[in-house]
Design a protein around this motif. Structure first.
Motif, mmCIF file in Angstrom:
data_model
loop_
_atom_site.group_PDB
_atom_site.id
_atom_site.type_symbol
_atom_site.label_atom_id
_atom_site.label_comp_id
_atom_site.label_asym_id
_atom_site.label_seq_id
_atom_site.Cartn_x
_atom_site.Cartn_y
_atom_site.Cartn_z
ATOM 1 N N CYS A 28 34.552 -42.603 5.165
ATOM 2 C CA CYS A 28 35.894 -42.441 5.732
ATOM 3 C C CYS A 28 36.360 -40.991 5.643
ATOM 4 O O CYS A 28 36.078 -40.298 4.683
ATOM 5 C CB CYS A 28 36.883 -43.339 5.008
ATOM 6 S SG CYS A 28 36.547 -45.077 5.238
ATOM 7 N N CYS A 29 37.118 -40.558 6.643
ATOM 8 C CA CYS A 29 37.680 -39.211 6.701
ATOM 9 C C CYS A 29 38.822 -39.093 5.687
ATOM 10 O O CYS A 29 39.694 -39.950 5.649
ATOM 11 C CB CYS A 29 38.194 -38.924 8.110
ATOM 12 S SG CYS A 29 39.051 -37.346 8.275
ATOM 13 N N CYS A 36 42.425 -38.428 8.034
ATOM 14 C CA CYS A 36 43.061 -39.489 8.823
ATOM 15 C C CYS A 36 42.657 -40.899 8.390
ATOM 16 O O CYS A 36 43.234 -41.874 8.845
ATOM 17 C CB CYS A 36 42.758 -39.290 10.306
ATOM 18 S SG CYS A 36 41.038 -39.586 10.769
ATOM 19 N N GLY A 37 41.621 -41.021 7.534
ATOM 20 C CA GLY A 37 41.183 -42.328 7.069
ATOM 21 C C GLY A 37 40.279 -43.071 8.032
ATOM 22 O O GLY A 37 39.918 -44.211 7.786
ATOM 23 N N SER A 38 39.884 -42.434 9.126
ATOM 24 C CA SER A 38 39.024 -43.082 10.112
ATOM 25 C C SER A 38 37.611 -43.245 9.568
ATOM 26 O O SER A 38 37.113 -42.396 8.830
ATOM 27 C CB SER A 38 38.983 -42.240 11.394
ATOM 28 O OG SER A 38 38.012 -42.745 12.281
ATOM 29 N N SER A 39 36.968 -44.326 9.951
ATOM 30 C CA SER A 39 35.576 -44.527 9.550
ATOM 31 C C SER A 39 34.609 -44.069 10.640
ATOM 32 O O SER A 39 33.413 -44.255 10.510
ATOM 33 C CB SER A 39 35.337 -46.002 9.223
ATOM 34 O OG SER A 39 35.601 -46.796 10.361
ATOM 35 N N ASP A 40 35.119 -43.444 11.686
ATOM 36 C CA ASP A 40 34.286 -42.917 12.772
ATOM 37 C C ASP A 40 33.835 -41.504 12.388
ATOM 38 O O ASP A 40 34.374 -40.512 12.855
ATOM 39 C CB ASP A 40 35.067 -42.909 14.088
ATOM 40 C CG ASP A 40 34.195 -42.571 15.282
ATOM 41 O OD1 ASP A 40 32.953 -42.589 15.139
ATOM 42 O OD2 ASP A 40 34.752 -42.286 16.350
ATOM 43 N N THR A 41 32.851 -41.421 11.483
ATOM 44 C CA THR A 41 32.362 -40.141 10.970
ATOM 45 C C THR A 41 30.857 -40.057 11.141
ATOM 46 O O THR A 41 30.195 -41.061 11.399
ATOM 47 C CB THR A 41 32.693 -39.987 9.474
ATOM 48 O OG1 THR A 41 32.092 -41.063 8.759
ATOM 49 C CG2 THR A 41 34.189 -39.977 9.226
ATOM 50 N N LEU A 53 30.903 -47.701 5.642
ATOM 51 C CA LEU A 53 31.097 -46.492 6.426
ATOM 52 C C LEU A 53 31.821 -45.429 5.623
ATOM 53 O O LEU A 53 32.700 -45.724 4.827
ATOM 54 C CB LEU A 53 31.902 -46.803 7.692
ATOM 55 C CG LEU A 53 31.293 -47.835 8.627
ATOM 56 C CD1 LEU A 53 32.277 -48.183 9.724
ATOM 57 C CD2 LEU A 53 30.010 -47.320 9.225
ATOM 58 N N THR A 95 31.894 -45.383 0.406
ATOM 59 C CA THR A 95 31.907 -46.161 1.631
ATOM 60 C C THR A 95 33.037 -47.175 1.602
ATOM 61 O O THR A 95 33.497 -47.592 0.551
ATOM 62 C CB THR A 95 30.581 -46.923 1.825
ATOM 63 O OG1 THR A 95 30.368 -47.754 0.699
ATOM 64 C CG2 THR A 95 29.424 -45.976 1.994
ATOM 65 N N GLU A 96 33.460 -47.559 2.780
ATOM 66 C CA GLU A 96 34.416 -48.642 2.940
ATOM 67 C C GLU A 96 33.846 -49.512 4.032
ATOM 68 O O GLU A 96 33.717 -49.068 5.169
ATOM 69 C CB GLU A 96 35.781 -48.099 3.330
ATOM 70 C CG GLU A 96 36.816 -49.178 3.535
ATOM 71 C CD GLU A 96 38.173 -48.586 3.836
ATOM 72 O OE1 GLU A 96 38.697 -47.856 2.996
ATOM 73 O OE2 GLU A 96 38.668 -48.849 4.940
ATOM 74 N N CYS A 105 34.543 -35.859 11.156
ATOM 75 C CA CYS A 105 35.302 -37.003 11.655
ATOM 76 C C CYS A 105 35.334 -36.910 13.174
ATOM 77 O O CYS A 105 35.741 -35.899 13.731
ATOM 78 C CB CYS A 105 36.720 -36.999 11.082
ATOM 79 S SG CYS A 105 37.717 -38.377 11.698
#
Length: 133
Positions: A75-76, A79-84, A73, A69-70, A112
């Protein structure tokens, strides 16, 4: 105390609690008696919850094999997005369960929402591994 996991059955929560306490982390199970008596309330109450002290949250997540988690959340890896979002069952498993076949293993996958990339979350190391396209 912070809730780190929720389970649908008290037995599952106690197994996780035993694993944590075997690693030296004090844990507390909440709502076990209510859900044990009125099991249909499990979803309404948010399941049987497992709590640990605030300073033990990261170590408890590692012991239980939760994904990395970061800021809380997942992370993808692309792309590094936390919207997963996590998913436990694939289509094949859902169809088998619907037909009455029980499969002993579950594939832990995440998707993601930003780039649409699906990836597997390894159980042992907790590190996401990109899936084959």
């Amino acid at each position: 105390m912070k809730t780190i996991a929720a389970f649908s059955k008290p037995e599952e929560a106690h197994l996780a609690r035993s694993r944590l306490e075997g690693s030296g982390i004090r844990a507390h199970v909440r709502d076990e008696h209510t859900i044990g008596l009125y099991w249909l309330y499990s979803n309404a109450l948010g399941g049987v919850r497992l709590d640990v002290a605030d300073e033990d949250v990261e170590r408890a997540q590692e012991v239980l094999g939760f994904p990395p988690t970061e800021a809380g959340l997942l992370c993808c890896p692309r792309c590094g997005s936390s919207d997963t979002r996590m998913r436990e069952f694939g289509l094949f498993t859902a169809v088998c369960v619907g037909l009455g076949f029980v499969l002993p293993s579950m594939v832990r996958r995440a998707d993601c929402r930003a780039c649409g990339h699906p990836f597997k979350v390894a159980r042992t190391s907790g590190m996401p591994t990109p899936s084959a396209p």
